[in-house]
Design an enzyme around this catalytic site. Structure first.
Site: not given
Length: 593
Positions: A57-59, A107, A112, A226, A422, A425, A469
């Site tokens: 997981s994580g992909h 993959k 895997d 990874h 933010d 400006c 603005s």
């Protein structure tokens, strides 16, 4: 840059299952085998080839986000960056067992390949009658790992794997046999090249806080998904127009004997382009990357038939992206699937959340996107009278001083806005002032035509500043132009203070019809209102009043503008004036000199 170490979760241990449960809520056609972390189509069509994938997981959205009608039948999920075990994979095969057989796509990572391969062999041993109905395909598309470095393990599997999922899944839905689906998927996997680049590594939930791996001005080319180190680092970070050609060269080169994996021939090659977000890049940047990649491919004579973009195989929160090219077949390659077939399989609608929208057509050439045809519409200005400054040269000099004062004040205004707003400006005001200054220096805005000058300032503010603005300044100056003409009547003459005064009052009234801000509001209205109301007492007095109004915003509670969303106690404690008000102060004091 720093690594983002914080995450939204219940606990690192439950994150994967919590995520999969949420995915099933998002896509009701899915079911979840919790103990084995298998997501599968609950009512899969057993008369169609089943396709299984998986990995650590994580992909996300790979792999579970592609489970559903038209792509995958099931995905087997390990812990973050860790392969699932063979028992989990066998459970997935059982859950979606098909009369036509099953294709497993993984993959090219050792864990895997070993665990999914073991599951396939164990399944074949336990189900002798089905041994020939399970096929196994390994995808390796990473061009950063050369032949010398990869040696016997080969290229890593990256985002190009998702194109194999999609093409194989669409073909299976059409009713193709296992051999047909495998053959096309295998051909596609051999025509993929992917290269990734990152600004920083990612952080794995539940691990110790990570330190930065890259310097503030560094990027890493060829990073794995990874956190594996890349092929090389570059510093400083090059602009996209320089970076993208370098990345494409690594995919398309036929002279680099270590990593020339694909049979590119140069001009005339045809490809599908996939630009993948590795997890931490904004959509704003991603579209710029897509555009620059399309232009770079066009420049070397490569024809792009489809463009796909989005996060399809991430690396958690990694601030990076990858480029994948699928080299389409040439006309004389009789062993290859046809280009029309491959494109139709990619275009076919998929009922899965992970597959991003695509146009399903060949993208336009950059010359069509970046048209040189004029988009402006010329309008005829009608004036009642022409007004000139009493001293045009002095007017021009004062205007230049004001614009230069705003440009010089940008760092201080930006500092204020990082606290009170933010942060944009100062840069917005600088952009507007720089553009107006250019028009003054070119003689397009001058004291010989005051109304034309004011209209010109309004138009520049609208185009160059944008946002709130820009709109406020543009409305005020448009109102000022109207007020000047109304006050002057039909007589061409030099402008006087009475005309200025009447026009300023009228312009402020126009502005107030579009904003609810009234002093004291901690906005640019505070000094502007003070200036207009004191103008009758003379220009110096009005400028002084405006300065005092801007200073007073340090202690005013924000009622309008972006400061209204900032914690009030912080503004009061730090006594930061409103950045927009400070910009008005800089302009008026510059005019006064």
């Amino acid at each position: 840059m720093s690594v983002q170490n914080k995450h939204f979760l219940n606990s690192p241990e439950t994150l994967v299952v919590d995520s999969l449960a949420g995915l099933c809520a998002l896509n009701p056609q899915l079911a979840l085998d919790v103990p084995n972390k298998v997501v599968y189509v609950n009512k899969s069509d057993r008369s169609k080839v089943a396709i299984i994938c998986g990995g650590g997981s994580g992909h996300e959205p790979a792999h579970a986000g592609f489970v559903g009608d038209g792509v995958l039948s099931a995905a087997v999920c390990g812990s973050v960056f860790a392969s699932p075990n063979a028992g989990q994979v066998k459970r997935a095969i059982d859950l979606v067992d098909s009369e036509k057989g099953t294709l497993i796509i993984v993959k090219n990572y050792t864990g895997d390949v070993l665990n999914f391969g073991l599951a396939k062999e164990q399944y074949a041993a336990q189900h002798a009658d089905k041994a020939d109905r399970v096929k196994f395909l390994i995808v390796g598309d990473d061009v950063a790992v050369g032949r010398a470095q990869g040696k016997i393990v080969g290229r890593r599997g990256l985002a190009g794997t998702v194109l194999v999922y999609k093409i194989a899944g669409a073909l299976a839905r059409r009713g193709a046999s296992l051999d047909e689906v495998y053959s096309v998927a295998e051909w596609v996997s051999g025509r993929l090249g992917t290269i990734g680049v990152g600004l920083e590594h990612c952080h794995v939930p539940g691990t110790a806080a990570a330190e930065s791996h890259l310097g503030a001005s560094e990027i890493e080319i060829g990073m794995g998904i990874h956190n594996e180190p890349g092929h090389r680092r570059l510093s400083p970070v090059p602009p996209l127009k320089e970076l993208i050609p370098q990345l494409l060269e690594m995919i398309t080169s036929t002279t680099d004997t270590d990593r020339s994996f694909l049979p590119f021939k140069g001009k005339g090659d045809q490809v599908v382009l996939l630009v993948n977000n590795l997890g931490g890049v904004s959509d704003l940047e991603m579209c710029a990357i897509v555009g620059e990649t399309s232009k770079a491919l066009e420049a070397i004579g490569v024809k792009v038939h489809r463009v796909l973009s989005g996060s399809v195989m991430s690396s958690l929160n990694m601030p990076g992206f990858s480029i994948t090219l699928l080299l389409l077949p040439e006309g004389q390659d009789s062993a290859a699937p046809s280009t029309s077939l491959l494109l139709s399989l990619l275009d076919e609608k998929a009922e899965v959340p992970g597959w991003r929208w695509s146009a399903g057509t060949t993208p336009p050439a950059s010359t069509d996107i970046f048209s040189t045809k004029s988009q402006s519409v010329e309008t005829q200005e009608t004036r009642k009278a022409k007004l000139t400054a009493s001293d045009p040269a002095a007017f021009d000099a004062a205007l230049k001083r004001a614009l230069q004062a705003v440009i010089a004040a940008e760092p201080e205004i930006t500092r204020m806005d990082t606290i009170a707003g933010d942060g944009d400006c100062g840069l917005t005001l600088k952009a507007g002032a720089s553009a107006v200054l250019k028009e003054v220096e070119n003689g397009n805005i001058n004291g010989d035509d005051i109304v034309g000058a004011v209209i010109g300032i309004s138009q520049v503010a609208e185009v160059e500043m944008g946002g709130t603005s820009g709109a406020l300044y543009s409305i005020f100056f448009s109102g000022l132009a109207q007020g000047l003409q109304a006050a002057a009547g039909n007589t061409s003459s030099a402008i006087n203070e009475q005309v200025w005064n009447a026009a300023l009052v009228s312009a402020l009234a126009k502005l107030y019809s579009y904003t609810r801000a009234r002093p004291p509001s901690r906005t640019l209205v505070d000094p502007l209102d003070a200036f207009v109301k004191q103008f009758g007492q003379g220009f110096p007095a009005a400028v002084k009043a405006a300065g005092e109004g801007a200073e007073a915003t340090k202690d005013v509670e924000a009622k309008a503008g972006r400061s209204a969303y900032v914690e009030g106690d912080r503004l009061k404690k730090e006594r930061v004036p409103d950045p927009g008000a400070w910009g008005v102060k800089a302009i008026l004091e510059g005019l006064l000199g």
